[in-house]
Design a protein around this motif. Structure first.
Motif, PDB file in Angstrom:
ATOM      1  N   GLY A   1    -134.969  49.604  62.707  1.00  0.00           N
ATOM      2  CA  GLY A   1    -134.681  51.029  62.485  1.00  0.00           C
ATOM      3  C   GLY A   1    -135.948  51.848  62.616  1.00  0.00           C
ATOM      4  N   TYR A   2    -135.880  53.109  62.175  1.00  0.00           N
ATOM      5  CA  TYR A   2    -137.050  53.983  62.240  1.00  0.00           C
ATOM      6  C   TYR A   2    -137.978  53.689  61.073  1.00  0.00           C
TER       7      TYR A   2
ATOM      8  N   ALA B   1    -130.312  50.948  52.726  1.00  0.00           N
ATOM      9  CA  ALA B   1    -129.072  50.336  53.235  1.00  0.00           C
ATOM     10  C   ALA B   1    -129.153  48.826  53.115  1.00  0.00           C
ATOM     11  N   SER B   2    -127.987  48.211  53.011  1.00  0.00           N
ATOM     12  CA  SER B   2    -127.926  46.752  53.046  1.00  0.00           C
ATOM     13  C   SER B   2    -127.921  46.299  54.499  1.00  0.00           C
ATOM     14  N   LEU B   3    -128.789  45.332  54.792  1.00  0.00           N
ATOM     15  CA  LEU B   3    -128.852  44.779  56.149  1.00  0.00           C
ATOM     16  C   LEU B   3    -128.220  43.391  56.187  1.00  0.00           C
TER      17      LEU B   3
ATOM     18  N   ARG C   1    -138.373  39.844  57.871  1.00  0.00           N
ATOM     19  CA  ARG C   1    -138.895  40.383  56.607  1.00  0.00           C
ATOM     20  C   ARG C   1    -138.341  41.783  56.407  1.00  0.00           C
ATOM     21  N   ASP C   2    -137.845  42.075  55.211  1.00  0.00           N
ATOM     22  CA  ASP C   2    -137.428  43.471  55.007  1.00  0.00           C
ATOM     23  C   ASP C   2    -138.644  44.273  54.594  1.00  0.00           C
ATOM     24  N   LEU C   3    -138.742  45.458  55.186  1.00  0.00           N
ATOM     25  CA  LEU C   3    -139.926  46.286  54.975  1.00  0.00           C
ATOM     26  C   LEU C   3    -139.704  47.120  53.743  1.00  0.00           C
ATOM     27  N   THR C   4    -140.539  46.968  52.758  1.00  0.00           N
ATOM     28  CA  THR C   4    -140.395  47.832  51.580  1.00  0.00           C
ATOM     29  C   THR C   4    -141.677  48.626  51.428  1.00  0.00           C
ATOM     30  N   ARG C   5    -142.321  48.566  50.265  1.00  0.00           N
ATOM     31  CA  ARG C   5    -143.544  49.362  50.096  1.00  0.00           C
ATOM     32  C   ARG C   5    -144.610  48.867  51.087  1.00  0.00           C
ATOM     33  N   GLY C   6    -145.400  49.783  51.551  1.00  0.00           N
ATOM     34  CA  GLY C   6    -146.433  49.412  52.513  1.00  0.00           C
ATOM     35  C   GLY C   6    -145.949  49.458  53.953  1.00  0.00           C
TER      36      GLY C   6
ATOM     37  N   GLU D   1    -136.464  51.051  53.085  1.00  0.00           N
ATOM     38  CA  GLU D   1    -135.554  50.339  52.190  1.00  0.00           C
ATOM     39  C   GLU D   1    -134.291  49.880  52.896  1.00  0.00           C
ATOM     40  N   GLY D   2    -134.316  49.970  54.251  1.00  0.00           N
ATOM     41  CA  GLY D   2    -133.153  49.497  54.993  1.00  0.00           C
ATOM     42  C   GLY D   2    -133.566  49.188  56.413  1.00  0.00           C
ATOM     43  N   CYS D   3    -134.699  48.524  56.514  1.00  0.00           N
ATOM     44  CA  CYS D   3    -135.308  48.289  57.811  1.00  0.00           C
ATOM     45  C   CYS D   3    -135.998  46.926  57.740  1.00  0.00           C
ATOM     46  N   ALA D   4    -135.819  46.101  58.777  1.00  0.00           N
ATOM     47  CA  ALA D   4    -136.441  44.779  58.761  1.00  0.00           C
ATOM     48  C   ALA D   4    -137.243  44.573  60.032  1.00  0.00           C
ATOM     49  N   VAL D   5    -138.201  43.663  59.957  1.00  0.00           N
ATOM     50  CA  VAL D   5    -138.928  43.276  61.156  1.00  0.00           C
ATOM     51  C   VAL D   5    -138.545  41.830  61.457  1.00  0.00           C
TER      52      VAL D   5
END
Lengths: 360, 380
Positions: free
Chosen positions: A194-195, A221-223, A241-246, A294-298
């Motif tokens: 995502g963005y 969002a839930s992925l 990996r889900d991208l959270t803080r950082g 909070e709803g984006c993964a790499v």
């Protein structure tokens, strides 16, 4: 003359946390009503779950080849603190459930149970608590996961910022997923689903009131559905990996610090941003590559696979903006580098400090 | 719909045109006989954009971009930080400040350290927020740390003027605003500074106008170009500077014509003029520069934290404070040294434990070098 109207019936008081009548009323009126499942209703000190019932969450379990002795349990825990509690695109309740589900999904595990513990500040509105709990119940329901246990504590005014939520999540995987940072090799492709950075910039906007709230939404969002789908379809995936803080930059730096043989090269021309988020970030001097998601993964996959994986992700609205943004290589080992749009380059290092809006 | 910055920025930036301009820069640079052309970017936002877009590594070898004074925080003397810290220690005071100021070390403390042990220090994005804090906290003194160049001076002036009109009596500003043209004069006339052309600050010029830079540049036969903040602006600006050097033109030109006029923003300048009057002012690294500071006019003097709390602030020695500063910030601010030349850079001094303001402020050149270019060359 008696102006005293009695305590505010909509306020949490310390007695809501003393284990007595008010605690029980809160549990049955708010939590049990919203979360509504048999395991929770049993009211034991632990939630008891049949192993067979947990395995039924796996689509693979229907196959005759399925070997339950190979199945694995995944566990995760996380605490959620956010100010404001309600933001454009979500709230702390949705955030808590999505975050928990995403942590399990990036490890290839399908959630079968969640527990939630609440630390609530005295004076907090019960009506707001209800909104948060309903939001959790809704998100859990959409994802087909029961919230099977919980806890409530009340702390004095000023001892916490409204409400904190801690969750634990339990998942199952058909076999041990082969996700390891050590698996990443030169040539591997890097996908973002995502963005980047929308949650972080949304929260800044909520606090600062810079632009219209609705124009900058959190990506909360839930992925689980799309990620579990590709994890099953493409076991060759190196790591998710889900991208959270950082944000994105921090996650990629974690990759190269664990696997120092490789370097990661991103291409600025391939990274897309949500337009209004990018505009506000530029004005405030915030780098969206370091801003929370909070709803984006790499996803790191072997060379040649990103196209197919992105096609598969495109069928789900939460991941329909997936793009390949770069690859792993032997150059610049241990570092993340971004090729700029005009052909220059810069390092993307691990973030040291909080990003502040700047002076000019 | 308001102004759409995103589309605007997309319209300006264009990688193909950027390569075209780079070609022009190379062509002009080849006409210069000297083996080195030093161009100073005065403003820290330019430093960051130069690193962020990777411009530095794409220019011809002989063109060196050097960072100058950078940002208002970088040039704020220790004395000022110490005064802010002392004011924050008073139980009845609330300090309102831009976020950049929090971590700057004074003599033995910082506002962030004071906040962690109970001082009421609040980060604001706009000076106007300080007025709101004052209205909400009538029993307390609210002190806004008024640092910043021409870019932020009008907002400080407006804060004071509107507080005066509304009769807010518990709001003060700690005067620390500075003006850039006087500093440019000091840099151009500094015997050690070897700069051929200047990338002049766009934000400052929006208020002051581009004309204010003409006199110092012409006097010292140097050239400068007022520059916007997109990478295309910076490339255009470098091309224009090189062209001016080749053609032996002096004075100032304006690349940022979409925002900057020769005369500047008349309303903002009038507001500054009404509230402030020039004074001599100390700059970290540059020393005291005549007429480069701004103090409140007599009419507004009751808003001066320096006057109101003179007893608390007075009596410190800035020389004592600057002695403790073992980094080479002063030379970095003048581009006499590059950040990596400083023995403390990235060893004793990093953004977590900054010794000097160039590392504290995100706009500082040490911070930019640390973030983007700490180790070696990038292999593409």
């Amino acid at each position: 003359m008696n102006d005293f109207k009695g305590p505010d019936p909509d306020a949490i008081v310390s007695a809501h946390g003393n284990g007595g009548k008010l605690t029980h009323a809160l549990i049955s009126d708010i939590f049990k009503k919203a979360f509504n499942n048999k395991i929770l209703d049993e009211g034991l000190d632990s939630a008891i779950i049949d192993i067979a019932a947990a395995l039924k969450f796996l689509p693979e379990a229907a196959s005759p080849d399925f070997d339950p002795s190979m199945a694995k349990i995944a566990m995760t825990t996380d605490s959620y603190v956010v100010n404001p509690l309600f933001f454009s695109g979500g709230d702390i309740g949705k955030l808590a459930i999505c975050g928990t589900l995403n942590d399990l999904a990036v490890c290839g595990a399908r959630s079968f149970a969640i527990t939630a513990a609440f630390i609530i500040e005295e004076g907090f509105k019960i009506s707001e608590l209800k909104k948060i709990v309903d939001s959790m119940a809704n998100e859990a329901f959409i994802n087909g996961v029961p919230i099977v246990g919980g806890d409530t504590k009340v702390v004095g005014r000023g001892q916490c910022d409204g409400i904190y939520i801690n969750t634990s999540g339990y998942g199952v995987a058909p076999v041990k997923p082969n996700f390891k940072l050590e698996n990443i090799i030169a040539g591997d492709e890097i996908i973002i689903t995502g963005y980047p950075g929308n949650h972080g910039i949304c929260i800044l906007n909520e606090r600062g009131g810079y632009v219209d709230r609705a124009s900058i939404k959190s990506d909360c969002a839930s992925l689980a559905a799309p990620l579990l789908n590709i994890a099953k379809e493409y076991p060759c995936i190196r790591v998710m990996r889900d991208l959270t803080r950082g944000g994105l930059a921090t996650a990629l730096n974690e990759f190269v610090s664990k696997n120092q043989k490789i370097g990661i090269m991103l291409d600025e021309n391939l990274i897309r941003y949500e337009k209004s988020a990018k505009a506000l970030a530029d004005i405030l001097g915030i780098d969206l590559l370091y801003s929370a998601c909070e709803g984006c993964a790499v996803i790191v996959c072997p060379q040649g696979y990103s196209k197919k994986i992105i096609e598969s992700l495109a069928s789900c609205s939460e991941t329909s903006d997936s793009v390949m943004i770069g690859c792993a290589g032997e150059k610049n080992p241990g570092r993340v580098v971004i090729k700029t749009s005009i052909g220059g380059a810069r390092f993307l290092d691990m973030q040291l400090l909080e990003q502040f809006p700047r002076i000019c | 719909m308001g102004f759409n910055y995103a589309e605007f920025s997309e319209k300006i930036n264009n990688a193909d045109r950027a390569r075209g301009i780079l070609g022009r820069i190379c062509e002009y640079a080849s006409k210069i006989r000297a083996d080195r052309v030093n161009i100073m970017e005065v403003c820290g936002t330019h430093t960051h954009e130069i690193f962020k877009s990777g411009i530095k590594g794409m220019l011809p070898e002989k063109i060196k971009l050097k960072s100058g004074p950078g940002c208002p925080v970088c040039v704020t003397p220790v004395k000022y930080i110490d005064a802010a810290i002392m004011l924050s220690k008073q139980k009845n005071n609330i300090i309102a400040t831009f976020g950049d100021m929090l971590r700057v070390a004074g003599t033995g403390s910082s506002l962030e350290a004071e906040r962690s042990i109970g001082a009421d220090v609040r980060v604001v994005y706009s000076p106007q927020e300080a007025a709101a804090i004052a209205v909400e906290n009538k029993a307390k003194n609210v002190i806004f740390l008024s640092v910043g160049f021409e870019t932020t001076v009008p907002a400080s002036a407006f804060l004071v003027k509107s507080a005066f009109e509304k009769g807010i009596s518990n709001l003060f500003i700690l005067e620390g605003n500075k003006t850039v043209p006087e500093a440019l004069s000091a840099i151009v006339s500094h015997p050690g500074v070897k700069v051929d052309g200047f990338i002049l600050p766009g934000h400052v010029s929006v208020v002051s106008g581009s004309n204010v830079f003409s006199a110092p540049l012409e006097k010292h036969m140097k050239c400068g170009v007022v520059c916007g903040f997109e990478y295309m602006d910076i490339l255009m600006c470098v091309a224009m500077i090189i062209e001016m050097i080749v053609n032996k033109e002096f004075g100032v030109k304006n690349e940022y014509i979409r925002a900057v006029t020769p005369g500047g923003n008349a309303a903002a300048k009038k507001l500054i003029e009404e509230v402030f009057t020039p004074c001599d002012c100390e700059w970290r690294g540059l020393g005291t520069i005549s007429g480069s500071g701004l103090k409140l006019r007599e009419k507004y003097i009751s808003f001066s934290a320096g006057e109101r709390f003179a007893e608390i602030i007075g009596g410190q020695s800035s020389i004592e404070a600057s002695k403790k500063n073992i980094c080479r910030c002063a030379e970095v601010l003048l581009s006499l040294a590059e950040p990596p030349d400083c023995p403390s850079f990235s060893s004793a001094c990093d953004p977590l434990n900054p010794l000097g303001p160039c590392m504290v402020s995100a706009e500082g050149s040490c911070s930019a070098y640390y973030k983007y270019g700490r180790t070696g060359d990038i292999k593409l």
